[in-house]
Scaffold this motif. Sequence first.
Motif, short mmCIF file in Angstrom:
data_model
loop_
_atom_site.label_atom_id
_atom_site.label_comp_id
_atom_site.label_asym_id
_atom_site.label_seq_id
_atom_site.Cartn_x
_atom_site.Cartn_y
_atom_site.Cartn_z
N PRO A 139 -21.02 -26.91 -48.33
CA PRO A 139 -20.24 -26.70 -49.49
C PRO A 139 -20.30 -28.18 -50.32
CG PRO A 139 -19.14 -25.52 -47.82
CD PRO A 139 -20.08 -26.38 -47.28
N LYS A 140 -20.14 -29.16 -49.71
CA LYS A 140 -19.81 -30.54 -50.11
C LYS A 140 -21.15 -31.03 -50.80
CE LYS A 140 -17.50 -34.38 -50.56
NZ LYS A 140 -16.63 -34.42 -51.64
N GLN A 141 -22.24 -30.45 -50.28
CA GLN A 141 -23.81 -30.89 -50.67
C GLN A 141 -23.89 -30.23 -52.05
OE1 GLN A 141 -25.70 -30.24 -46.93
NE2 GLN A 141 -26.64 -32.17 -47.45
N LEU A 142 -23.23 -28.79 -52.28
CA LEU A 142 -23.29 -27.96 -53.37
C LEU A 142 -22.79 -28.68 -54.61
CD1 LEU A 142 -23.10 -24.51 -52.07
CD2 LEU A 142 -25.16 -25.98 -52.11
N GLU A 143 -22.00 -29.53 -54.40
CA GLU A 143 -20.93 -30.15 -55.53
C GLU A 143 -22.00 -30.48 -56.96
OE1 GLU A 143 -18.29 -32.68 -54.39
OE2 GLU A 143 -17.24 -31.06 -53.25
N GLN A 144 -22.97 -31.30 -56.53
CA GLN A 144 -24.01 -31.69 -57.66
C GLN A 144 -25.40 -31.75 -57.02
OE1 GLN A 144 -22.53 -35.48 -59.18
NE2 GLN A 144 -21.66 -34.20 -60.98
N GLY A 145 -25.87 -30.69 -56.68
CA GLY A 145 -27.07 -30.63 -55.90
C GLY A 145 -28.24 -30.25 -56.68
N SER A 146 -29.57 -30.67 -56.13
CA SER A 146 -30.95 -30.14 -56.62
C SER A 146 -31.77 -30.10 -55.38
CB SER A 146 -31.40 -31.37 -57.55
OG SER A 146 -32.64 -30.96 -57.99
N PHE A 147 -32.42 -28.97 -55.10
CA PHE A 147 -33.22 -28.78 -53.82
C PHE A 147 -34.57 -27.91 -54.03
CE2 PHE A 147 -28.45 -28.33 -53.42
CZ PHE A 147 -28.17 -29.52 -52.31
N ASP A 148 -35.32 -28.67 -53.09
CA ASP A 148 -36.50 -27.72 -53.25
C ASP A 148 -36.46 -26.42 -52.37
OD1 ASP A 148 -38.15 -29.69 -54.69
OD2 ASP A 148 -38.45 -31.10 -52.79
N THR A 149 -37.08 -25.27 -52.82
CA THR A 149 -37.04 -24.14 -52.46
C THR A 149 -38.42 -23.86 -51.44
OG1 THR A 149 -37.88 -23.04 -54.33
CG2 THR A 149 -35.37 -23.31 -54.17
N LEU A 150 -38.25 -22.88 -50.79
CA LEU A 150 -39.57 -22.36 -50.11
C LEU A 150 -40.69 -21.89 -51.05
CD1 LEU A 150 -38.55 -20.82 -46.86
CD2 LEU A 150 -38.69 -23.13 -47.39
N SER A 151 -40.42 -21.78 -52.42
CA SER A 151 -41.34 -21.39 -53.34
C SER A 151 -41.89 -22.72 -53.82
CB SER A 151 -40.59 -20.48 -54.24
OG SER A 151 -39.97 -21.15 -55.33
N LYS A 152 -41.52 -23.78 -53.54
CA LYS A 152 -41.92 -25.11 -53.94
C LYS A 152 -41.20 -25.26 -55.52
CE LYS A 152 -44.84 -25.70 -50.73
NZ LYS A 152 -43.83 -25.51 -49.44
N GLN A 153 -40.31 -24.55 -56.08
CA GLN A 153 -39.66 -24.88 -57.15
C GLN A 153 -38.20 -25.41 -56.65
OE1 GLN A 153 -39.91 -22.45 -60.49
NE2 GLN A 153 -41.81 -21.33 -59.74
N ARG A 154 -37.73 -26.16 -57.73
CA ARG A 154 -36.22 -26.49 -57.56
C ARG A 154 -35.14 -25.75 -58.02
NH1 ARG A 154 -36.36 -31.72 -55.40
NH2 ARG A 154 -34.17 -32.38 -55.92
N LEU A 155 -34.12 -25.70 -57.50
CA LEU A 155 -32.98 -25.02 -58.03
C LEU A 155 -31.72 -26.05 -57.97
CD1 LEU A 155 -30.84 -24.36 -55.29
CD2 LEU A 155 -32.16 -22.38 -55.28
#
Length: 195
Positions: A139-155
């Motif tokens: 949850p701490k990492q979700l506070e201001q996160g930007s992550f690569d997904t398996l579809s190769k796009q970021r959320l």
Amino acid sequence: MTARRNTGIRRAAFAASAVAALALGPALAAGSAMAADGEPFGPGCASVPKDGSGSFAGMAKDPVATAASNNPALSTLVTAVKKAGLVDTLNSAKDITVFAPTNAAFAKVPKADLEKLLADKAQLTKVLTYHVVGRELTPKQLEQGSFDTLSKQRLTTSGSGESFKVNGNASVVCGDVHTANATVYLVDSVLMPKS
């Protein structure tokens, strides 16, 4: 003589503190482990069964796709995962995070659009893999996160405490749910990758 007595008192005090530390050690270690694990949170957690394979304890024993199939709030997602042929992919992945749309999330998608998506395996795979990040997120990492997904796009994720958003509009309704190979955050909207 006074110096010897003070030394004896100091040794006795040290011995007492060492015994106390040994006695409390396991309790302190258990307490810190419980704090590190975290508990599922959010209003949607109330719909999770209290016991059995669909409960939090039951889900923790199974890989993520199997665990989801035992949770009644995720039946539409499970149907989609099967149609996309992703059950084995998700179950064999290591240490992933899944933003799992609930049945209510899929109900927001117009019926014709959902039927079209379920019939298009390539597009369905792209949408579903957009909900999966290739590492476990706290949850701490979700506070201001930007992550690569398996579809190769970021959320992106934002929030704090027990209130988090994904891509600014999907709310986490039950978060920090653990399965044998994943951390799951149930969300109230289907996340759509850019086309």
